[in-house]
Design an enzyme around this catalytic site. Structure first.
Site, mmCIF file in Angstrom:
data_model
loop_
_atom_site.group_PDB
_atom_site.id
_atom_site.type_symbol
_atom_site.label_atom_id
_atom_site.label_comp_id
_atom_site.label_asym_id
_atom_site.label_seq_id
_atom_site.Cartn_x
_atom_site.Cartn_y
_atom_site.Cartn_z
ATOM 1 N N HIS A 35 0.684 -1.313 -0.162
ATOM 2 C CA HIS A 35 -0.595 -0.092 0.089
ATOM 3 C C HIS A 35 0.538 1.165 -0.199
ATOM 4 O O HIS A 35 0.053 2.378 -0.669
ATOM 5 C CB HIS A 35 -1.051 -0.547 1.043
ATOM 6 C CG HIS A 35 -2.010 -0.515 1.531
ATOM 7 N ND1 HIS A 35 -1.790 -1.852 2.860
ATOM 8 C CD2 HIS A 35 -2.434 -1.675 0.509
ATOM 9 C CE1 HIS A 35 -2.835 -2.299 2.533
ATOM 10 N NE2 HIS A 35 -3.526 -2.591 1.057
ATOM 11 N N GLY A 145 -2.137 -1.632 -7.445
ATOM 12 C CA GLY A 145 -1.633 -2.372 -7.701
ATOM 13 C C GLY A 145 -1.594 -3.642 -8.122
ATOM 14 O O GLY A 145 -2.747 -4.269 -8.832
HETATM 15 P P1 AMP Z 1 -6.347 -4.137 -0.229
HETATM 16 O O1 AMP Z 1 -6.345 -3.231 0.263
HETATM 17 O O2 AMP Z 1 -5.523 -5.488 -0.314
HETATM 18 O O3 AMP Z 1 -8.099 -4.073 -1.409
HETATM 19 O O4 AMP Z 1 -5.466 -3.362 -1.218
HETATM 20 C C1 AMP Z 1 -5.534 -2.248 -2.332
HETATM 21 C C2 AMP Z 1 -4.523 -1.336 -2.802
HETATM 22 O O5 AMP Z 1 -2.930 -2.068 -2.761
HETATM 23 C C3 AMP Z 1 -4.727 -2.761 -4.322
HETATM 24 O O6 AMP Z 1 -5.019 -1.770 -5.406
HETATM 25 C C4 AMP Z 1 -3.689 -3.563 -4.390
HETATM 26 O O7 AMP Z 1 -4.148 -3.643 -5.625
HETATM 27 C C5 AMP Z 1 -3.014 -3.251 -3.910
HETATM 28 N N1 AMP Z 1 -2.608 -3.537 -2.919
HETATM 29 C C6 AMP Z 1 -2.465 -5.087 -2.567
HETATM 30 N N2 AMP Z 1 -1.191 -5.858 -2.286
HETATM 31 C C7 AMP Z 1 -0.177 -5.070 -2.537
HETATM 32 C C8 AMP Z 1 0.901 -4.874 -3.121
HETATM 33 N N3 AMP Z 1 1.436 -6.478 -2.538
HETATM 34 N N4 AMP Z 1 1.885 -4.549 -3.761
HETATM 35 C C9 AMP Z 1 1.331 -3.715 -4.406
HETATM 36 N N5 AMP Z 1 0.277 -3.238 -3.897
HETATM 37 C C10 AMP Z 1 -0.644 -4.172 -3.844
#
Ligand code: AMP
Length: 277
Positions: A35, A145
């Protein structure tokens, strides 16, 4: 840093100085370095940065892990404040889905394969909440991401189809030193499953290496991943895929690019990862 659960306050701040650019990073909280990498892209590319923290109930099926999804709002806010974020939007379920709510954003094609075949209601939940967040925050740029590869394709399509006036920016996947893609769900893994989980990236990397060595049969690439993952007793494959990165249809022969992706259960925790070639 302003923290608010009030839509009017978000809009006031957003438009207080109209010609400033705003980057926006939507999240479900329990923030990690993945994040943070998106937050840093936004901070570097915009005058102001907004982050949302909202565990969107409509993107979880009744059988999924909404109730156990990890949360740590105080820790997340300290993390974002230290990073230099300007605005954090932390809406309640009732604010996002008040009584009488009845609109859904659903996409007909790119939502069907891969994640969509295992989680048929997932992307309608994602597209609807992201459309709402875009209308609330009205960012110049929005950051997602590559870790959630299909989500980036679905949301790019939604932005095109519904004429959202913003630029989509996709950041690379952040990984642990052993290759495991960072995920809030990693916190749900037992020690034994955490030790087994790096097989996901090892399998993707092995298929990637085979591609680099000249292998072009999709079925061979998929089989390489299946064999490596099934060799680990803690892992249970949901799907492995070598698909066209635009249509997400499985490829017999890889001619241009390929999205290698997989979803694997470790206990009740379902992890996804991908490599885009
Ligand atoms: P989430 O909180 O899991 O909904 O993720 C929020 C954002 O962070 C989304 O755009 C995800 O794709 C991105 N994200 C989650 N894990 C990663 C990671 N390991 N590397 C890069 N971006 C990530």
């Amino acid at each position: 840093m302003i923290v608010t659960a009030n839509i009017d306050e978000v809009r006031q701040l957003r438009w207080a100085v109209p010609n400033l650019t705003w980057g926006f990073v939507p999240t479900m909280g329990y923030l990690h370095a993945g994040h943070l990498s998106l937050v840093q892209l936004s901070l570097a590319g915009n005058d102001k940065t907004a982050v949302s923290i909202f565990i969107n109930p409509t993107q979880f099926a009744p059988t999924e892990d909404l109730s156990t999804y990890p949360r740590n709002l105080a820790g997340d806010l300290a993390f974002l404040e230290a990073a230099g974020v300007d605005l954090v939007f932390t809406p309640s379920d009732a604010l996002m889905y008040p009584p009488g709510f009845q609109t859904t954003v659903s996409l007909s094609q790119v939502t069907q394969p891969l994640e969509g075949s295992s989680r048929p209601t997932h992307f309608a939940g994602v597209a609807t909440v992201v459309a709402k967040l875009f209308n609330i925050v009205q960012p110049t740029r929005a950051y997602f991401g590559q870790k959630d590869a299909q989500q980036t394709i679905v949301l790019r399509q939604m932005v095109r189809d519904l004429n959202f006036n913003l630029e989509m920016v996709i950041g690379p996947t952040s990984r642990e030193p052993d290759g495991l893609a960072m995920s809030s769900r990693n916190a749900l893994l037992s020690a034994e499953n955490r030790a087994a989980a790096p097989v996901v990236y090892r399998a993707l990397s092995a298929a990637n290496a085979a591609y680099e060595a000249g292998e072009r049969f999709g079925e061979v690439l998929r089989q390489i991943m299946i064999e490596m993952i099934t060799a680990v007793p803690q892992a249970r494959i949901d799907y492995v895929s070598a698909a066209d990165p635009r249509t997400l249809q499985e490829l017999d022969v890889v001619e241009e690019g390929v999205l290698l992706s997989t979803a694997v259960f470790f206990g009740n925790t379902r992890l996804i990862d991908n490599i885009l070639i």
